[in-house]
Write an enzyme that holds these catalytic residues in place. Structure first.
Site, PDB file in Angstrom:
ATOM      1  N   ASP A 150       0.838  -1.197   0.000  1.00  0.00           N
ATOM      2  CA  ASP A 150       0.000   0.000   0.000  1.00  0.00           C
ATOM      3  C   ASP A 150       0.873   1.247   0.000  1.00  0.00           C
ATOM      4  OD1 ASP A 150      -2.916   1.104   0.727  1.00  0.00           O
ATOM      5  OD2 ASP A 150      -1.420   2.252   1.851  1.00  0.00           O
ATOM      6  N   TYR A 157       3.090   9.674   0.084  1.00  0.00           N
ATOM      7  CA  TYR A 157       4.149   9.010   0.855  1.00  0.00           C
ATOM      8  C   TYR A 157       5.540   9.201   0.230  1.00  0.00           C
ATOM      9  CZ  TYR A 157       0.121   6.332   2.724  1.00  0.00           C
ATOM     10  OH  TYR A 157      -1.074   5.954   3.267  1.00  0.00           O
ATOM     11  N   LYS A 187      -2.826   6.110  -4.083  1.00  0.00           N
ATOM     12  CA  LYS A 187      -3.920   7.039  -3.748  1.00  0.00           C
ATOM     13  C   LYS A 187      -3.656   8.411  -4.350  1.00  0.00           C
ATOM     14  CE  LYS A 187      -3.855   4.746   0.701  1.00  0.00           C
ATOM     15  NZ  LYS A 187      -2.433   4.532   0.949  1.00  0.00           N
ATOM     16  N   HIS A 197      -7.527   9.807  -1.458  1.00  0.00           N
ATOM     17  CA  HIS A 197      -6.882   9.745  -0.138  1.00  0.00           C
ATOM     18  C   HIS A 197      -7.729  10.372   0.985  1.00  0.00           C
ATOM     19  CE1 HIS A 197      -2.536   9.173   1.484  1.00  0.00           C
ATOM     20  NE2 HIS A 197      -3.420   8.932   2.423  1.00  0.00           N
TER      21      HIS A 197
END
Ligand code: 1BO
Length: 275
Positions: A48, A53, A78, A111
């Site tokens: 994931d 990120y 996302k 998100h």
């Protein structure tokens, strides 16, 4: 139900998704490479990530070095808040594909439920109908946001990913029920509370019964709740420990004791008040 590290859950479009995987939030850049390689080597197949990120490119590197083929993996990413809107989302998706060095994603999520979420969802529907993503869903959506999507669009989200552990479970009960009633699979992020509750006496006491750690009890609780569970770790020993949860089963009494921990604790925003 008996689980293994390979157990899958069927999403509302028939796609099979691993029930267990590696979360990578906070594993920025190079720091994600070894954790993903260790995890894949131990049998994890769900990875994931998210644009936010800042590790998609490094996840691609880890996958390449693992030697596994793309069709053995399940990759989620996302769309970030600043990329929301129809056109922006389509190009953010292409950027994620490029960074992840893949031709498709298994799952693409919004998100957070920001103002442009409806246009963003339209873009996800387009990506899905073009075959560029195998399933689409959302993250951090509260009931009112899910209702809006369901009432005004063609495709029902396959997954809602949100912060979920016993310490916010009672607060999320209505959302979990809503997802279950609408065949939206619940995916739990931060199932280990970022380590903040690993000394909780109930978890320690139950762990001792099974010779398991508090973290393993939390993961097993999540799986037995039928949630998709994605514990994050950057440590090889913790990644191994987190996957060592398929040789025991919490009794219904222990599940109930964990279910009734009331703590009003969460790490991230509660979106239930968001318009
Ligand atoms: C702000 C990131 C939350 C987990 O995806």
């Amino acid at each position: 139900m008996e689980f293994t590290i390979n157990s899958k859950i069927e999403l509302n479009n028939g796609l099979e998704m691993p029930r267990f995987g590696l979360g990578t939030w906070k594993l920025k850049r190079e720091s994600v490479v070894n954790p993903v390689k260790w995890a894949l080597n131990m049998g994890y197949r769900l990875i994931d990530t998210a644009t936010f990120y800042r590790n998609e490119k490094y996840i691609a590197k880890a996958i390449k070095e693992s030697g596994l083929s793309r069709d053995e993996l399940f990759i989620t990413s996302k769309v970030w808040d600043t990329d929301q809107g129809y056109d922006n989302t389509l190009s953010a998706f292409e950027n994620s594909l490029r960074k992840l060095d893949t031709e498709y994603l298994d799952l693409y999520l919004i998100h957070w439920p920001r103002k442009r979420r409806n246009e963003t969802w339209k873009a996800l529907e387009k990506l899905y109908s073009d075959g560029k993503v195998k399933a689409i869903g959302v993250a951090n959506f509260a009931i009112q946001h899910l209702e809006e999507i369901i009432d005004t669009h063609d495709i029902i989200p396959a997954v809602n990913q949100f912060e979920l552990h016993p310490f916010d479970y009672s607060d999320e009960q209505d959302l979990i029920d809503y997802c279950r009633n609408n065949d939206i699979k619940v995916e739990a992020y931060s199932p280990l509370t970022h380590g903040r509750k690993l000394n909780h006496p109930t978890l320690k006491k139950i762990g001792e019964k099974y010779d398991k750690s508090a973290a393993q009890v939390l993961i097993r609780w999540s799986l037995q709740q039928n949630f998709i569970c994605i514990p994050k770790s950057g440590s090889e020993s913790h990644i191994k420990e987190n996957a060592n949860v398929f040789d025991f089963k919490l009794s219904s009494e222990d599940m109930e004791e964990i279910n009734t921990i009331k703590a009003n604790f969460r790490l991230l925003d509660d979106t239930s008040k968001w318009n």
